[in-house]
Structures are given as structure tokens and as C-alpha cells.
Design an enzyme around this catalytic site. Structure first.
Site, PDB file in Angstrom:
ATOM      1  N   CYS A 120       0.858  -1.185   0.000  1.00  0.00           N
ATOM      2  CA  CYS A 120       0.000   0.000   0.000  1.00  0.00           C
ATOM      3  C   CYS A 120       0.893   1.232   0.000  1.00  0.00           C
ATOM      4  CB  CYS A 120      -0.900   0.020   1.231  1.00  0.00           C
ATOM      5  SG  CYS A 120      -2.156   1.323   1.147  1.00  0.00           S
ATOM      6  N   CYS A 122       0.110   4.303   1.358  1.00  0.00           N
ATOM      7  CA  CYS A 122      -0.194   5.375   2.313  1.00  0.00           C
ATOM      8  C   CYS A 122       0.938   5.710   3.286  1.00  0.00           C
ATOM      9  CB  CYS A 122      -1.489   5.087   3.068  1.00  0.00           C
ATOM     10  SG  CYS A 122      -1.414   3.646   4.145  1.00  0.00           S
ATOM     11  N   CYS A 130      -3.802   6.242  -0.159  1.00  0.00           N
ATOM     12  CA  CYS A 130      -3.332   4.938  -0.619  1.00  0.00           C
ATOM     13  C   CYS A 130      -3.113   4.881  -2.126  1.00  0.00           C
ATOM     14  CB  CYS A 130      -4.319   3.851  -0.193  1.00  0.00           C
ATOM     15  SG  CYS A 130      -4.606   3.835   1.593  1.00  0.00           S
ATOM     16  N   LYS A 195     -12.078  -4.575   3.202  1.00  0.00           N
ATOM     17  CA  LYS A 195     -11.442  -3.663   4.164  1.00  0.00           C
ATOM     18  C   LYS A 195     -12.353  -2.457   4.334  1.00  0.00           C
ATOM     19  CE  LYS A 195      -7.336  -0.900   5.000  1.00  0.00           C
ATOM     20  NZ  LYS A 195      -5.950  -0.623   4.604  1.00  0.00           N
ATOM     21  N   ARG A 205      -2.426   4.379  12.404  1.00  0.00           N
ATOM     22  CA  ARG A 205      -2.034   5.547  11.607  1.00  0.00           C
ATOM     23  C   ARG A 205      -1.003   6.382  12.346  1.00  0.00           C
ATOM     24  NH1 ARG A 205      -7.835   6.872   8.718  1.00  0.00           N
ATOM     25  NH2 ARG A 205      -7.947   4.861   7.640  1.00  0.00           N
ATOM     26  N   ARG A 217     -10.686   8.054   3.923  1.00  0.00           N
ATOM     27  CA  ARG A 217     -10.535   6.947   2.978  1.00  0.00           C
ATOM     28  C   ARG A 217     -11.873   6.357   2.528  1.00  0.00           C
ATOM     29  NH1 ARG A 217      -5.161   6.912   3.852  1.00  0.00           N
ATOM     30  NH2 ARG A 217      -4.214   5.930   5.678  1.00  0.00           N
ATOM     31  N   GLU A 233     -16.682  -8.004  -3.244  1.00  0.00           N
ATOM     32  CA  GLU A 233     -15.244  -7.690  -3.231  1.00  0.00           C
ATOM     33  C   GLU A 233     -14.413  -8.968  -3.205  1.00  0.00           C
ATOM     34  OE1 GLU A 233     -13.369  -5.193  -3.578  1.00  0.00           O
ATOM     35  OE2 GLU A 233     -14.413  -3.352  -3.074  1.00  0.00           O
ATOM     36  N   LYS A 248     -11.320  -7.066   7.370  1.00  0.00           N
ATOM     37  CA  LYS A 248     -10.623  -6.151   8.272  1.00  0.00           C
ATOM     38  C   LYS A 248     -11.499  -4.943   8.557  1.00  0.00           C
ATOM     39  CE  LYS A 248      -6.697  -3.113   8.304  1.00  0.00           C
ATOM     40  NZ  LYS A 248      -5.674  -2.481   7.531  1.00  0.00           N
ATOM     41  N   SER A 274      -5.408  -2.400  15.069  1.00  0.00           N
ATOM     42  CA  SER A 274      -4.765  -1.636  16.131  1.00  0.00           C
ATOM     43  C   SER A 274      -5.750  -1.124  17.188  1.00  0.00           C
ATOM     44  CB  SER A 274      -3.987  -0.472  15.523  1.00  0.00           C
ATOM     45  OG  SER A 274      -4.837   0.364  14.748  1.00  0.00           O
TER      46      SER A 274
END
Ligand code: PBG
Length: 323
Positions: A120, A122, A130, A195, A205, A217, A233, A248, A274
Site C-alpha cells: 500500500c 499510504c 493509498c 477492508k 495511523r 478513505r 469484493e 478487516k 490496532s
């Protein structure tokens, strides 16, 4: 037949018995531990928002990976903090980028530990999005070539699996094609297929210094309200060549994990992100919960929902306690 003949408590009377009839198991082999690679050497800096996790320079990351391997954890996934950021995220696909160097160092230091890389832009773009920005918007198609380049550079460094997390349309196909052209037709892709645009990424982040500098995003990550879209997806990513698919975050999306596991014939990964980890750590620091029991319950619930593999910051804590 029911009570008093039926007594479900009979099978709960000892740990041996409970263990024998337990339906879901979690072992360190199911887990992937995220690592954050920073420039420099001798760097081992605890991440404030992810207590117990560290920013590690390439030399330190190899030592950490050795410990992860010793604990029986299946693999690691690498994220990078570049020396410098630019609009096209060029350190992300440089042969001497921090992740590429870290992959080489870990492969040299470890025997069988699986090395996954997050694909990615980002962390590497100055604007923190991204993909490539034109006219104030993240452009899908021009981003694909850069992601493909990044995946190939990870493969060349020795990654076992590449994991695109950007949510651009068509990126799995673009990466598959580029890998095949470069002789990496046997290298699997773990697609972050479903995601979601989630508030649970907050601590990451900060850890990866990847917060978008404008906007958010939601133009490319999924709306938290949707589950049928997740199946679409997943189907698209599999059609494009994904070998494994990911949902996710994990805990607020257990129903999505279940739906994906029931409809797809690919192995399913879930990212216990996280914010999910930070909540547990913060409550544990206050003495409000029993952290060990809670993290076992969390990982069990993610496996019970249908995940084969779990990416989690709890991996080392769990493996240290696992019998
Ligand atoms: C990169 C990426 C993110 C995470 C994994 N890969 C952040 C984001 O999309 O904002 C989040 C992981 C976590 O919160 O633990 N795109």
C-alpha cells in the site's frame, strides 16, 4: 428429552473434559504478527498507541523476527516508515526501501517464519492516501502500476506472500500479472478483500504515520454497513487471482467473516486491528479486565466466526501463554 435427563453441565466439569469437546482452537501457528520497520540502526522504540509493539530498524527487526519464530507464530507482516515521503510514495517500491531491506534481513535470520508484506502507498506518500492524487482525488488506474511495482520489489527481496491493502479496484489482477511476468508465479497473494473505512485504524495511523493529510478513505475503503458488498469484493479479488482473502477489522465484523467463510472456498484471514488491540491494552492498564483471558476469548471468537488466519498485535502475548 430435556431436564432432568439432559444436563449440558456434565461436559463442563473439568478442564480435560472441556478441552476434549472444544469446537474451536487457536494456536500460534494461526497467527501473523505485524512489525513496523523504521530507518536507522539500533532503533527499538515503543509505539505509544500500541503498547508492547515497537518501531524497529532493520537490524532490530531481524532479532524480533527470530523471537517471533521461536514462539511458534506462523508469520510476520511488515509495514515501513520511509526516510522521506513524496507524492508517488517512491520509497515504497525502492529496492533499498526499509521493508525490502527488512525482508532480506529476516529471511537471512530465520528458518521457516513466513514473511508477508503489506502492499500500500499510504505510509510512503506525502499526502497519506493509498494512491496517486490528481484533481484532489485518489486515482484508481494510475495507482495500479505502482502497487504492482511494490509487490514485485517485495517478491525480489524474498517475501513469501504479498498482501495488498489499498482497496483500489483491479489491483489484485495487476499485481498477479506483474508477479507472473517477473517469474514469481508461485508467490501467493493475500488480498485485503473486505477492508472497511474504520475508526479502529487510529492507533496504526499514528504507528505508521499514515493518516491522510486531507479528507478520509471512504472513497475507496468499504462502508461499515455493508455485507453483500464484501462478498462481491471477495469474488472479484478471487477472480483476479487472490489466493487468500481478508476481512478487516475483525471484532466489529465477525458476521462478515462468517459470511465470507461460508461463501468462498479460499482461506480466510481476519485482521484484529490496532484499535481493537489498544482498547484491550488500555482497559488492562486500568485493571478493569483480565487481559490474558480476554485476548484468548477474542482470538477464539475470530476463529469461531470462520477465520483460518488472524493478524494480531496480541500474537506474542498469546504465544507466550499458549500451552
Ligand atoms: C494501509 C493499512 C492500514 C492498516 C493496515 N494497512 C491503515 C489504513 O488503511 O488506514 C490498519 C491496521 C491496523 O489498524 O492495525 N492501508
Amino acid at each position: 428429552m430435556s431436564f432432568p435427563y439432559e444436563r449440558p453441565r456434565r461436559l463442563r466439569r473439568s478442564e480435560r473434559l472441556r478441552a476434549m469437546v472444544r469446537e474451536t482452537t487457536v494456536s500460534p501457528a494461526h497467527l501473523i504478527y505485524p512489525l513496523f520497520v523504521a530507518p536507522g540502526s539500533g532503533v527499538r522504540r515503543e509505539i505509544a498507541s500500541l503498547p508492547g509493539c515497537f518501531h524497529l530498524s532493520v537490524d532490530e527487526v531481524a532479532r524480533e523476527a527470530e523471537e517471533v519464530e521461536r514462539l511458534g507464530i506462523g508469520g510476520v507482516i511488515l509495514f515501513g516508515l520511509p526516510h522521506a515521503k513524496d507524492p508517488l510514495g517512491s520509497e515504497g517500491y525502492a529496492d533499498d526501501g526499509v521493508v525490502q531491506l527488512a525482508v532480506r534481513a529476516i529471511r537471512a535470520a530465520c528458518h521457516e517464519l513466513l514473511v508477508f508484506t503489506d502492499v500500500c502507498l499510504c505510509e510512503y506518500t506525502a499526502h497519506g492516501h493509498c494512491g496517486v492524487i490528481e484533481g484532489g482525488e485518489v486515482q484508481n488506474d494510475p495507482t495500479l502500476a505502482l502497487l504492482a511495482k511494490m509487490a514485485v520489489s517485495h517478491a525480489k527481496a524474498g517475501a513469501h506472500v504479498v498482501a495488498p491493502s489499498d482497496m483500489m479496484d483491479g489491483r489484485v489482477g495487476a499485481i498477479r500479472e506483474a508477479l507472473d511476468e517477473s517469474g514469481f508465479e508461485s508467490l501467493p497473494i493475500l488480498a485485503y478483500a473486505a477492508k472497511y473505512a474504520s475508526a479502529f485504524y487510529g492507533p496504526f495511523r499514528e504507528a505508521a504515520d499514515s493518516a491522510p493529510q486531507f479528507g478520509d478513505r471512504r472513497g475507496y475503503q468499504m462502508d461499515p454497513a455493508n455485507v453483500r458488498e464484501a462478498l462481491r469484493e471477495v469474488a472479484l479479488d478471487v477472480e483476479e487471482g487472490a489466493d487468500m482473502v481478508m476481512v478487516k477489522p475483525a471484532l466489529p465484523y465477525l458476521d462478515v467473516i462468517r459470511a465470507v467463510a461460508e461463501t468462498s472456498d479460499r482461506p480466510v484471514a481476519a485482521y484484529n486491528v490496532s484499535g481493537e488491540y489498544a482498547m484491550v491494552k488500555a482497559a488492562a492498564a486500568k485493571g478493569w479486565i483480565d487481559e490474558d483471558r480476554m485476548l484468548r476469548e477474542i482470538l477464539t471468537s475470530i476463529r469461531r466466526a470462520g477465520a483460518d488466519v488472524i493478524l494480531t498485535y496480541h500474537a506474542k502475548d498469546f504465544a507466550r501463554k499458549a500451552v
